[in-house]
Each structure stands twice: as C-alpha cells, then as structure tokens.
Design a protein around this motif. Structure first.
Motif, PDB file in Angstrom:
ATOM      1  N   PRO A 101     -47.572 -10.144 -52.347  1.00 41.81           N
ATOM      2  CA  PRO A 101     -47.115  -9.253 -51.410  1.00 41.81           C
ATOM      3  C   PRO A 101     -47.312  -9.395 -50.140  1.00 41.81           C
ATOM      4  N   TYR A 102     -46.465  -8.967 -49.043  1.00 42.05           N
ATOM      5  CA  TYR A 102     -46.660  -9.179 -47.579  1.00 42.05           C
ATOM      6  C   TYR A 102     -46.560  -7.841 -46.869  1.00 42.05           C
ATOM      7  N   VAL A 103     -46.747  -7.853 -45.503  1.00 35.87           N
ATOM      8  CA  VAL A 103     -46.558  -6.360 -44.916  1.00 35.87           C
ATOM      9  C   VAL A 103     -45.426  -6.491 -44.137  1.00 35.87           C
ATOM     10  N   LYS A 104     -44.547  -5.560 -44.101  1.00 39.70           N
ATOM     11  CA  LYS A 104     -43.361  -5.493 -42.910  1.00 39.70           C
ATOM     12  C   LYS A 104     -43.754  -4.188 -42.177  1.00 39.70           C
ATOM     13  N   PHE A 121     -40.915  -7.842 -38.298  1.00 38.13           N
ATOM     14  CA  PHE A 121     -42.397  -8.195 -38.054  1.00 38.13           C
ATOM     15  C   PHE A 121     -43.062  -8.207 -39.221  1.00 38.13           C
ATOM     16  N   LEU A 122     -43.147  -9.476 -39.755  1.00 42.01           N
ATOM     17  CA  LEU A 122     -43.860  -9.680 -41.045  1.00 42.01           C
ATOM     18  C   LEU A 122     -45.234 -10.270 -40.867  1.00 42.01           C
ATOM     19  N   LEU A 123     -46.193  -9.730 -41.806  1.00 43.37           N
ATOM     20  CA  LEU A 123     -47.511 -10.248 -41.745  1.00 43.37           C
ATOM     21  C   LEU A 123     -47.949 -10.334 -43.016  1.00 43.37           C
ATOM     22  N   CYS A 124     -48.804 -11.486 -43.171  1.00 47.21           N
ATOM     23  CA  CYS A 124     -49.480 -11.785 -44.474  1.00 47.21           C
ATOM     24  C   CYS A 124     -50.623 -10.751 -44.578  1.00 47.21           C
ATOM     25  N   LEU A 125     -51.216 -10.533 -45.926  1.00 46.96           N
ATOM     26  CA  LEU A 125     -52.384  -9.637 -46.092  1.00 46.96           C
ATOM     27  C   LEU A 125     -53.526 -10.047 -45.376  1.00 46.96           C
ATOM     28  N   GLN A 126     -53.874 -11.136 -45.082  1.00 48.99           N
ATOM     29  CA  GLN A 126     -55.281 -11.509 -44.203  1.00 48.99           C
ATOM     30  C   GLN A 126     -55.025 -11.240 -42.761  1.00 48.99           C
ATOM     31  N   THR A 139     -55.120  -7.153 -42.646  1.00 49.43           N
ATOM     32  CA  THR A 139     -56.519  -6.777 -42.793  1.00 49.43           C
ATOM     33  C   THR A 139     -57.455  -6.769 -41.427  1.00 49.43           C
ATOM     34  N   ARG A 140     -57.054  -7.906 -40.655  1.00 48.98           N
ATOM     35  CA  ARG A 140     -57.643  -8.095 -39.479  1.00 48.98           C
ATOM     36  C   ARG A 140     -57.420  -7.217 -38.467  1.00 48.98           C
ATOM     37  N   GLY A 141     -56.261  -6.539 -38.668  1.00 47.40           N
ATOM     38  CA  GLY A 141     -55.631  -5.673 -37.646  1.00 47.40           C
ATOM     39  C   GLY A 141     -54.843  -6.225 -36.444  1.00 47.40           C
ATOM     40  N   GLN A 196     -48.494  -2.666 -32.983  1.00 47.31           N
ATOM     41  CA  GLN A 196     -49.965  -1.887 -32.900  1.00 47.31           C
ATOM     42  C   GLN A 196     -50.504  -1.920 -34.304  1.00 47.31           C
ATOM     43  N   SER A 197     -51.934  -2.005 -34.404  1.00 47.43           N
ATOM     44  CA  SER A 197     -52.426  -2.251 -35.730  1.00 47.43           C
ATOM     45  C   SER A 197     -52.188  -0.646 -36.496  1.00 47.43           C
ATOM     46  N   ASP A 198     -51.834   0.366 -35.809  1.00 45.48           N
ATOM     47  CA  ASP A 198     -51.756   1.652 -36.293  1.00 45.48           C
ATOM     48  C   ASP A 198     -50.230   1.861 -36.510  1.00 45.48           C
TER      49      ASP A 198
END
Length: 437
Positions: free
Chosen positions: A21-24, A33-38, A41-43, A50-52
């Motif tokens: 899984p990954y984050v959108k 805007f897609l991010l891997c889990l690592q 978690t680093r924000g 923004q991380s929030d």
C-alpha cells in the motif's frame, strides 16, 4: 503514465517505485501527490503539500470477481496474459508467482471469456451492428480475400493478374511511374531551381501513386476483383434494371459501394412497383376487385393466350399447304427419295417459312462488351457475343494491315455462313470499324 494502467508514478519523496500500500494526498493535485509509507511516516512536505493534509490509503488488497483473488492479482493476471500471450498458462503462472497454472487458466476462462455479463454485452453490440446493416439495401462484403486461382488459368485472367496474398496486381495502373525517379539524386551543390524541379517530380510521382491506390481501393471496395461473382449478382435483376446497372456503373466510384447498391436497389424496387401498379390497373379495367378473382383471371388469360398461339400456328401450316410451289418442291423431293436418288435441297418459300426468333443474349459471356447496335446485330444474326468479338477483331486487324477489306477477304477470314458474314461486314463498314478496299 496514463497510457499504461499498470504503471504508477514514482514516490514524490524518494522517487522510488511505489508498491502497495501507498498514500495519496486528498488535498493536492492534479497530478496526484503519491508517497510511499516510509516518506509518509517521516512527514515529508513539498511546496503546497503539508504533513497534516488528509490522505487515502491506496491498496488493491480486496476481492473483485472471486473471493480468493484480490484486485492486485486480477491486474497481475491481465498483465501476464498480455505479456506472455493467451494460452501460455505456465508462463503466466511463473510471472504471477502467487497462483498455479490451473488456477490462472480456470479463473481467466471463467471470468474473462465465459462471463455472462461480457457475453450479453457482446450480444448487444452484435445486434446493434446487425440493426445498422439492416438499413442497407444489399449486404456488402468487400473482396479482401478473393479466390487464389492457378497461374494463367481462366479465372486468373478474369482477375486481371491480381495476387490476393500481396493485394497487388502483376501490372499496376501507371506501371512505369517509377521510371521518372530512377535517375534523380539529391546532392548538396544543386541549384535552387534544380532542387525545386526535383521536388516537383517527386510530388508528381506521389500524385500518381495516390491515383493508383484510389483505383485499387475502388476495385476492392466494390468487389470487382472476382468478376464472375459480380456478374452473377448483377443477373438477379430484371432486364430493365440490368441495363440501368450497366449505365450507372461509372458513377459507383463517386457514391461508394453501399450507397451505389442502395441506388440500384431503389430503382429495382421502383420497377417492381410500376409492374405491380400496371397489373392492378389491368385488373381494375377488367372489373376485378379482389385477388381471388385475379387468380382466376390470370388462369383464363393464360389459357386464351395458349389457344391463340395454337390458332396462329395452324394458320401458318395451312398457308404453307396452300402454297403451290412449296407443295411441288415437297413432291419432287419425295419422288427422288422413292427412286433412290439423293434428294435435291429445296429452295424455301418466303410465304410459309417462319423466321428464327432473335437470340437471347442474357447471361452470355462478352455481352457487357457490346454496345446497343452490336447487341441488336448479334440478336438478329443469332451470333454469340464471344464469337462476334473474335470475328470483329480479325476483320479490323486485317483491314489495318491491308488498308481496306473486301467481302471476299472477309469470307476467307471467318469460315461461317456467307449471309452472316455479309451482315457483319456491312455492319462494320456502316459503323466505321473497317473500310472497303
């Protein structure tokens, strides 16, 4: 990435290949805007992100068609079939790594080949296509795959040297168009005028190629390669419609195959309607108001016509008997037969002899090559079109060699009845094909 559904953009934080899984991010985009889990978690933050921000977890770990198959495995199966080819189930299983050969084949055949949902969709598409073709007058099938006759056979000559496997002719239209380009060479030290002249020659060659392709497209679209099949389809129309078909054939390249068939079929329908209207008018003039009486009327009319024909034949026989010269010739012939001598050929009497009916040219090969006057000549002389064309070619060639032709020379060239030769000779002179010596 949008061209391939199996490709995903890289992670915006570390640029690594995204695995589920990954984050959108639900607030940034497009593009997504897609991010891997690592990185999530680093924000990781970047420009407006923004991380929030609210986010979504992107995963394919849920069933779609089968409880034992996740959406990720469904996509992996389709990708493997696309890479390895349908039927290579062992290679598909090796690429998936999570399912066996039998499982891959069973699942694909059940849900992607024999699925009732897909079958009903294909059926609806087929019915819609048939409904669309029902509007056309004649179902048209282009001649993409004509018969493959042996070389130099009759069918091969009818197809004008067409090679079906290559979709080319042995001798193309404007067959020597390439000769104008064989000596052209573009070099750097050409003057502007010479360079423009060479470009103009190439443009002319391109226009000739386009004309060649246009003619081949007309032949292929209208099914003119298999000429015999085309003639069989043409003969199903009545004689009047066939004449119209022959006249309007030159406009087929403008209308297109389906439109041309609609045009001819509409005229055939008009001819049928006119004939039916004429028949109904005949019934109305005879006082007939229902079809039951019409059938009786047709039967009685046929009987009257047969009786009238018999009376006509009887009157001709009586007229022949009443001819004294014809009776004298018949008696002389019978006397010669009784005495053992060879009977003399009697000169037929013009008063009692029936002339032969005109020859019916419908369906005879070569009829389409004749004009109306030539058709009338062949009907009256009772000569098949193929033989007439051979005799005509022989007489025209001999006339061109000699500078003129006499009747005696024509009779020596074509060994047929002298009366028929005379009529053909006079016709060709009258129409200007040959000249007297």
């Amino acid at each position: 990435f949008a061209d391939d559904p199996f490709d995903k953009p890289p992670c915006r934080g570390c640029s690594s290949y995204l695995t589920e899984p990954y984050v959108k991010c639900a607030e940034c985009g497009p593009p997504p805007f897609l991010l891997c889990l690592q990185c999530f978690t680093r924000g990781f933050e970047y420009k407006k992100h923004q991380s929030d921000h609210t986010y979504e977890i992107m995963t394919s770990d849920f069933p779609v068609l089968d409880p034992n198959w996740t959406a990720q495995e469904e996509m992996a199966l389709l990708e493997a079939v696309m890479d390895c080819g349908f039927g290579n189930w062992q290679d598909v299983a090796n690429q998936m790594c999570t399912k066996s050969k039998e499982e891959c084949e069973k699942h694909y055949m059940k849900h992607f080949i024999n699925n009732p949902l897909f079958a009903s969709t294909l059926l609806n598409l087929k019915q819609a296509e048939e409904a669309q073709h029902n509007e056309t007058a004649i179902p048209f099938h282009p001649a993409d795959d004509p018969p493959r006759p042996t070389f130099d056979s009759l069918l091969s000559r009818d197809m004008a040297g067409y090679m079906p496997a290559r979709a080319d002719f042995v001798e193309e239209f404007d067959n020597y168009a390439e000769w104008d380009l064989r000596d052209i060479d573009f070099v750097e030290d050409d003057s502007d005028i010479l360079h423009a002249l060479k470009i103009a020659v190439v443009d002319i060659y391109h226009s000739r190629l386009k004309e060649r392709q246009r003619r081949k497209k007309i032949i292929r679209d209208h099914g003119l390669i298999n000429l015999r099949k085309f003639q069989i389809l043409e003969r199903r129309y009545p004689k009047e419609v066939q004449d119209l078909y022959e006249t309007m054939r030159r406009f087929a390249r403008i209308l297109g195959p389906v439109e041309h068939d609609k045009f001819i079929e509409s005229h055939a329908l008009e001819f049928e309607l006119r004939r039916e209207i004429k028949r109904l008018q005949e019934y109305r003039a005879a006082g007939i108001t229902n079809f039951c009486s019409a059938r009786t009327y047709d039967h009685l009319k046929k009987t009257r016509d047969e009786e009238r024909l018999k009376r006509t034949m009887l009157s001709e026989v009586l007229q022949y008997i009443q001819d004294s010269s014809a009776c004298q010739q018949w008696l002389s012939r019978q006397a010669d037969i009784d005495s053992g001598l060879s009977p003399t050929v009697p000169v037929p009497s013009n008063s009692g002899r029936r002339s032969a009916p005109p020859l019916n040219l419908t369906g005879l090969p070569g009829t389409e090559k004749l004009n109306e006057k030539e058709k009338e000549l062949c009907q009256m002389v009772r000569l098949v079109p193929g033989a007439y064309l051979e005799y005509k070619a022989a007489l025209v060639n001999e006339c061109n060699k000699q500078g003129g032709l006499r009747l005696a020379q024509a009779r020596a060239l074509i060994k047929i009845d002298v009366n028929k030769t005379r009529k053909i000779y006079d016709f060709l002179i009258r129409e200007g094909y040959i000249t007297k010596a």
